[in-house]
Design a protein around this motif. Structure first.
Motif, mmCIF file in Angstrom:
data_model
loop_
_atom_site.group_PDB
_atom_site.id
_atom_site.type_symbol
_atom_site.label_atom_id
_atom_site.label_comp_id
_atom_site.label_asym_id
_atom_site.label_seq_id
_atom_site.Cartn_x
_atom_site.Cartn_y
_atom_site.Cartn_z
ATOM 1 N N THR A 347 177.783 153.561 36.515
ATOM 2 C CA THR A 347 178.302 154.142 35.147
ATOM 3 C C THR A 347 179.729 154.571 35.450
ATOM 4 O O THR A 347 180.372 155.415 34.797
ATOM 5 C CB THR A 347 177.349 155.464 34.786
ATOM 6 N N TYR A 348 180.124 154.700 36.942
ATOM 7 C CA TYR A 348 181.228 155.444 37.197
ATOM 8 C C TYR A 348 182.614 154.964 36.304
ATOM 9 O O TYR A 348 183.087 155.717 35.895
ATOM 10 C CB TYR A 348 181.667 155.200 38.633
ATOM 11 N N GLY A 349 182.674 153.461 36.135
ATOM 12 C CA GLY A 349 183.781 153.013 35.342
ATOM 13 C C GLY A 349 183.843 153.388 33.933
ATOM 14 O O GLY A 349 184.821 153.021 33.377
ATOM 15 N N LEU A 350 182.706 153.829 33.439
ATOM 16 C CA LEU A 350 182.599 154.168 32.056
ATOM 17 C C LEU A 350 183.248 155.775 31.727
ATOM 18 O O LEU A 350 183.514 155.854 30.605
ATOM 19 C CB LEU A 350 180.936 154.293 31.648
ATOM 20 N N LYS A 351 183.392 156.400 32.714
ATOM 21 C CA LYS A 351 183.909 157.696 32.377
ATOM 22 C C LYS A 351 185.256 157.679 32.306
ATOM 23 O O LYS A 351 185.981 156.975 33.009
ATOM 24 C CB LYS A 351 183.241 158.462 33.948
ATOM 25 N N LYS A 352 185.558 158.633 31.334
ATOM 26 C CA LYS A 352 186.885 158.829 31.033
ATOM 27 C C LYS A 352 187.984 158.955 32.120
ATOM 28 O O LYS A 352 188.939 158.320 32.338
ATOM 29 C CB LYS A 352 187.160 159.983 29.813
ATOM 30 N N GLU A 353 187.665 160.075 32.863
ATOM 31 C CA GLU A 353 188.475 160.314 33.877
ATOM 32 C C GLU A 353 188.495 159.481 35.119
ATOM 33 O O GLU A 353 189.320 159.431 36.066
ATOM 34 C CB GLU A 353 188.275 161.675 34.454
ATOM 35 N N LYS A 354 187.802 158.208 35.175
ATOM 36 C CA LYS A 354 187.480 157.311 36.269
ATOM 37 C C LYS A 354 187.950 155.719 35.801
ATOM 38 O O LYS A 354 187.842 155.181 36.493
ATOM 39 C CB LYS A 354 186.053 157.317 36.849
ATOM 40 N N TYR A 355 188.014 155.650 34.424
ATOM 41 C CA TYR A 355 188.225 154.588 33.795
ATOM 42 C C TYR A 355 189.244 153.682 34.667
ATOM 43 O O TYR A 355 189.214 152.474 35.118
ATOM 44 C CB TYR A 355 188.195 154.809 32.168
ATOM 45 N N ASP A 356 190.561 154.218 34.583
ATOM 46 C CA ASP A 356 191.727 153.728 35.198
ATOM 47 C C ASP A 356 191.543 153.207 36.555
ATOM 48 O O ASP A 356 192.070 152.216 36.874
ATOM 49 C CB ASP A 356 193.010 154.707 34.944
ATOM 50 N N ILE A 357 190.752 154.035 37.473
ATOM 51 C CA ILE A 357 190.699 153.811 38.659
ATOM 52 C C ILE A 357 189.675 152.546 38.862
ATOM 53 O O ILE A 357 190.175 151.638 39.723
ATOM 54 C CB ILE A 357 189.981 154.991 39.628
ATOM 55 N N ALA A 358 188.690 152.499 37.960
ATOM 56 C CA ALA A 358 187.700 151.371 38.019
ATOM 57 C C ALA A 358 188.470 150.278 37.611
ATOM 58 O O ALA A 358 188.124 149.019 38.216
ATOM 59 C CB ALA A 358 186.716 151.795 37.217
ATOM 60 N N GLN A 359 189.388 150.223 36.681
ATOM 61 C CA GLN A 359 190.202 148.885 36.435
ATOM 62 C C GLN A 359 191.023 148.617 37.671
ATOM 63 O O GLN A 359 190.949 147.163 37.699
ATOM 64 C CB GLN A 359 190.805 149.150 35.098
ATOM 65 N N ALA A 360 191.644 149.445 38.221
ATOM 66 C CA ALA A 360 192.502 149.214 39.498
ATOM 67 C C ALA A 360 191.519 148.478 40.488
ATOM 68 O O ALA A 360 191.999 147.564 41.201
ATOM 69 C CB ALA A 360 193.260 150.380 39.668
ATOM 70 N N VAL A 361 190.228 149.190 40.710
ATOM 71 C CA VAL A 361 189.537 148.551 41.938
ATOM 72 C C VAL A 361 189.224 147.085 41.499
ATOM 73 O O VAL A 361 189.247 146.217 42.349
ATOM 74 C CB VAL A 361 188.172 149.477 41.687
ATOM 75 N N GLY A 362 188.923 146.836 40.286
ATOM 76 C CA GLY A 362 188.509 145.594 39.753
ATOM 77 C C GLY A 362 189.622 144.388 39.799
ATOM 78 O O GLY A 362 189.325 143.314 39.370
ATOM 79 N N ARG A 363 190.947 144.967 39.661
ATOM 80 C CA ARG A 363 191.816 144.058 39.294
ATOM 81 C C ARG A 363 192.069 142.746 40.195
ATOM 82 O O ARG A 363 191.990 141.700 39.589
ATOM 83 C CB ARG A 363 193.175 144.697 39.023
ATOM 84 N N PRO A 364 192.133 142.739 41.321
ATOM 85 C CA PRO A 364 192.287 141.684 42.226
ATOM 86 C C PRO A 364 191.149 140.729 41.642
ATOM 87 O O PRO A 364 191.171 139.322 41.630
ATOM 88 C CB PRO A 364 191.931 142.095 43.471
ATOM 89 N N LEU A 365 189.670 141.189 41.555
ATOM 90 C CA LEU A 365 188.614 140.400 40.971
ATOM 91 C C LEU A 365 188.786 139.786 39.488
ATOM 92 O O LEU A 365 188.723 138.512 39.443
ATOM 93 C CB LEU A 365 187.477 140.973 41.058
ATOM 94 N N PHE A 366 189.379 140.430 38.839
ATOM 95 C CA PHE A 366 189.779 140.153 37.444
ATOM 96 C C PHE A 366 190.582 138.764 37.443
ATOM 97 O O PHE A 366 190.482 137.931 36.762
ATOM 98 C CB PHE A 366 190.250 140.973 36.615
ATOM 99 N N GLU A 367 191.415 138.983 38.183
ATOM 100 C CA GLU A 367 192.567 137.909 38.642
ATOM 101 C C GLU A 367 192.137 136.842 39.064
ATOM 102 O O GLU A 367 192.363 135.680 38.729
ATOM 103 C CB GLU A 367 193.857 138.333 39.344
ATOM 104 N N MET A 368 191.262 136.897 40.226
ATOM 105 C CA MET A 368 190.631 135.799 40.813
ATOM 106 C C MET A 368 189.795 134.998 40.031
ATOM 107 O O MET A 368 189.732 133.563 39.944
ATOM 108 C CB MET A 368 189.899 136.303 42.082
ATOM 109 N N VAL A 369 188.936 135.776 39.092
ATOM 110 C CA VAL A 369 187.880 135.167 38.052
ATOM 111 C C VAL A 369 188.920 134.178 37.140
ATOM 112 O O VAL A 369 188.634 133.070 36.790
ATOM 113 C CB VAL A 369 187.250 136.168 37.532
ATOM 114 N N LYS A 370 189.559 134.908 36.592
ATOM 115 C CA LYS A 370 190.516 134.161 35.550
ATOM 116 C C LYS A 370 191.283 132.691 36.110
ATOM 117 O O LYS A 370 191.390 131.808 35.357
ATOM 118 C CB LYS A 370 191.723 135.053 35.144
#
Lengths: 410, 417
Positions: A347-370
């Motif tokens: 539930t970490y990445g759902l939280k308002k104050e952590k959303y941007d961090i969670a997106q930054a964490v996942g970015r390399p994965l999202f790029e790799m997947v695409k």
């Protein structure tokens, strides 16, 4: 502190592993959160180091930014239970000011029960910008965060109402544990898992079952989580106490196998019983294959597909069974993401104050997947799939979908 | 299904797994954590001191091999080390350069000159010659590197070939992340992966450099981008070299990630996160190794096993309070226990005998007992578990790991064929 879970969190278990820390920094280098934000000082600093000064509350409040992905424990060569220490310390730290939001987002069964009967409305509401903005303001769930996809029918409803399987079981019975997400939102994953198991010749028993309490545990609500997990053990044991239990909810499986014990100190024998009988479905298929008991008459699937192993699957210490099983399908090329974490961490990445961090964490994965396949990605756990799908725009399914397809079942 | 199980993901385990898998054999790599290789300086030491400074490691180790039959190099042999070094260079052509017959002599983070065999391309310009002019550049927000310490020590050092150099410290302040006053080397390395950061950094540093100066920087010049250092050198218009730091060691991470990536690409199944806890032996033959997977133990069976679990530092060897040393997985017989007290009280005296304790191996890397007989016909050892040397004093640990790993892998391939 009068609660048993927090007493444990304050004083026990993982602390015994503290002295094995040689301060080598391997956990620091692999932490996906401290890599993208200076707000978290890193697993070694808030964990083995701050823990030495902790008497009740933690001395390093950046601990709240730890996502509990568990990578630190996984990579530690010395066996220090860094993630467990940090989860325990955070539960104590938050005990007297638990945000309403953190109490609510652990209520996964409630969410499912409320949304399923009104799935189209729930879906519309979750896609509605003003409603999401209001949710963000009131309960601090980020407006762009991935939400569970409401379904018109629960897994239980499907399982009860479907025509009886025509094939007579030849291999005995298994218990299926679907988890809240697999019961209410990822219904298709549960269906396909059951159909694959039945195709292999098993009788599948699905006892009425509740939540494993993982979302409560990761939010520090140890009392509620302990009650949930023990109730679930009763539910699953009701179907028999000697059958193998199969699950396609990778993270809930981890809760039963080790997290409830290692993080919350639950020592009840029924947890030990369930936790030692449960297998992840891909783990189970690989076991069958290694015993020479898995039919490999798979139809070819001519595709290159990215696969991301979720943190809570990796932390079970069994490697990546999905990769090995999918290798058996002709013409299928599976590319492991190599990414540490998708960012959501339950539930970490759902939280308002952590959303941007969670997106930054996942970015390399999202790029790799695409880049690897814009149409399909594979991942074993629900919230990670929602995160990958929402942030990359690539449809993301459980690996069992391809096994199901290769067996000609879809 | 895997025919070989490798236990341990340090340099020895990774090299063995790569060599076996690239020959088409199914390999499972079992590892508790991600291995200690990333704590290293990202170079390959073959032989640095014997006891004097070594310039030709393979030549010198041949002499050691014939003079000391209990030394790991006696079993591995110069040919084995040579094969290992060539294999590693071929496996990681853009990450390791050098020659098994010649050591580089590179500055350390305290300004000493360290002999080592294979180095990363970003370090080559650190092999300094007589008359060199060096600017040692520190980053104000990176606490693990002190340019004045390095420069002053280099300036008063006579180079191994007798030459002298001129060195001066330079400091720049370019934040890796806004508002962060204390950044790790890794945070800087991630910043150096970004061309825009490199441009900002070069713009800040270039005016501070003098004509003809070679630029020594902490080894943080990019983690993923292998061209970060050369791009920076181009932007500065000066030769640049990296000086390895204490962990988190960026060059160590590069080496570890590259070897793990090539192992996975070659099809190695990696099972990470759990310790190997027991073994099953039938009629002397190792049948399986069991790991403590969450929920239920899991056995991995194979035709051959490579024990590459390290030594005391990783728990592969343990010393109890009675002074008894054990190999913790197989309970293997150990060599080096009968040389008198294992630990002596003279801190600055000779090497502590304890740290030369380990298994003894045959020329094919199978583990031997005290009588020189093979313990298990399908058990091979590689790396730090092999006793008979003081690796840190000799700077021989990497060469032993790489050499024993390829010899073990090749012996297994021969048997399986």
């Amino acid at each position: 502190m009068s609660h048993e879970g927090l007493e444990f969190a304050g004083h026990e278990l993982a602390r015994a592993s503290l002295d094995a820390c040689v301060k080598c920094t391997i956990c620091e280098t692999m932490c996906p959160v401290s890599a993208v934000t200076p707000l978290f000082s890193g697993p070694k600093f808030v964990g083995p180091q701050a823990e030495r000064f902790r008497n009740g509350d933690s001395v390093d409040h950046s601990l709240d930014y730890c996502s509990s992905c568990g990578t630190c424990t996984l990579v530690c060569p010395q066996g220090v239970q860094i993630a467990e220490l940090n989860s325990q310390a955070r539960a104590v730290m938050k005990a007297d000011h638990m945000p309403l939001r953190d109490k609510l987002i652990g209520q996964t069964v409630l969410m499912g029960k409320v949304m399923t009967p009104v799935a189209p409305i729930a879906k519309a509401a979750l896609n509605n910008k003003p409603i999401r903005a209001m949710m963000e303001a009131v309960v601090k769930v980020h407006r762009d965060a991935p939400m569970p996809p409401p379904q018109g029918q629960t897994f239980e409803g499907w399982f009860r109402k479907r025509p009886k399987p025509s094939r007579t079981p030849t291999r005995g019975a298994l218990v299926f544990f679907h988890g809240c997400a697999g019961g209410y939102f990822e219904v298709e994953t549960s269906k396909k898992s059951v159909e694959v198991l039945e195709h292999l010749g098993y009788e599948v028993i699905v006892p009425k079952q509740g939540c494993c309490g993982l979302a409560q545990q990761s939010n520090g609500l140890f009392d509620q989580a302990t009650a949930s997990v023990l109730k679930l053990c009763d539910d699953l044991r009701a179907a028999g106490t000697d059958l193998t239990i199969i699950s396609s909810s990778g993270s809930c499986t981890g809760m039963l196998k080790h997290e409830a014990h290692e993080i919350m100190g639950v020592t009840d024998d029924k947890l030990k019983d369930v936790g030692t009988r449960i297998r992840d479905i891909m783990e189970f298929l690989l076991d069958l294959h290694e015993a020479g008991e898995l039919p490999t008459d798979f139809a070819p699937i001519d595709m290159t597909v990215p696969y991301h192993a979720p943190c809570q699957l990796k932390s079970q210490g069994m490697g990546m069974p999905a990769v090995e099983v999918l290798k058996l399908i002709p013409d299928l090329t599976v590319v492991e993401s190599g990414a540490v974490c998708c960012g959501i961490a339950g539930t970490y990445g759902l939280k308002k104050e952590k959303y941007d961090i969670a997106q930054a964490v996942g970015r390399p994965l999202f790029e790799m997947v695409k880049k690897t396949n814009p149409d399909l990605a594979l991942c074993d756990t629900e919230t990670c799939r929602w995160q990958i799908e929402q942030s990359s725009g690539v449809k993301t399914e459980h690996p069992i979908f391809l096994v199901h397809r290769a067996y000609g079942l879809s | 299904m895997s025919r070989v199980v490798v236990i341990g993901a340090g340099l020895a385990g990774l090299v063995a797994a790569n060599r076996l898998a690239s020959a088409g054999v199914g390999v499972t790599l079992l590892t508790k954590g991600i291995g200690g290789l990333q704590l290293s300086q990202g170079t390959i030491d073959v032989l640095g001191y014997a006891p004097d400074r070594v310039t030709n490691p393979v030549l010198t180790l041949s002499a050691i091999a014939s003079a000391r039959p209990g030394h790991p190099y006696a079993a591995i042999g110069a040919a084995g080390v040579h094969t290992g070094i060539e294999y590693l260079k071929q496996l990681l052509p853009d990450l390791l350069v050098g020659d098994a017959e010649a050591n580089y002599q590179l500055p350390t983070a305290v300004g000493a000159i360290r002999p080592t065999c294979l180095v990363q391309p970003s370090m080559v310009a650190g092999h300094l010659k007589d008359g060199a002019k060096v600017a040692v550049v520190g980053l104000r927000r990176l606490k693990d590197f002190h340019p004045a310490l390095v420069a002053e020590n280099l300036a008063r050092t006579t180079l191994p070939d007798g030459g002298r150099l001129v060195a001066r410290p330079v400091s720049v302040d370019v934040p890796a992340r806004d508002a962060e006053v204390d950044s790790s080397g890794l945070t800087y390395a991630r910043a150096f992966d970004d061309p825009a950061f490199r441009a900002r950094f070069a713009a800040a540093l270039k005016p501070l450099l003098g004509d003809g100066e070679t630029v020594g920087l902490p080894a943080v010049l990019g983690l993923k981008d292998r061209t970060a250092w050369s791009d920076l050198a181009d932007k500065l218009g000066h030769p640049v070299f990296e000086i390895p730091l204490p962990p988190p060691s960026v060059p160590g991470m590069r080496l570890n990630e590259a070897l793990m990536a090539s192992a996975k690409a070659a099809g190695v199944r990696v099972v990470n996160g759990t310790r190997a806890v027991s073994v099953r032996v039938e009629d002397g033959v190792v049948k399986g190794v069991t790991v403590a997977t969450a929920g239920a133990d899991r056995e991995f069976t194979a035709d051959a096993f490579v024990l590459a679990a390290g030594g005391f530092e990783s728990g592969a060897l343990a010393l109890d309070s009675y002074g008894t040393v054990t190999e913790t997985l197989f309970g293997l017989p150990l060599a080096g226990l009968d040389a008198g007290p294992l630990v002596h009280g003279d801190y600055w005296g000779p090497e502590q005998p304890l740290f030369s304790v380990g298994v003894r191996v045959a020329g094919d890397m199978r583990v031997l007992d005290g009588n020189g007989a093979v313990v298990h016909p399908n058990l091979y050892a590689a790396g730090g578990i092999i006793g008979g040397s003081s690796r840190w004093a000799e700077k021989s640990g990497d060469g032993i790991a790489v050499g024993s790993a390829v010899v073990a892998a090749d012996s297994i391939l021969e048997v399986l064929a």
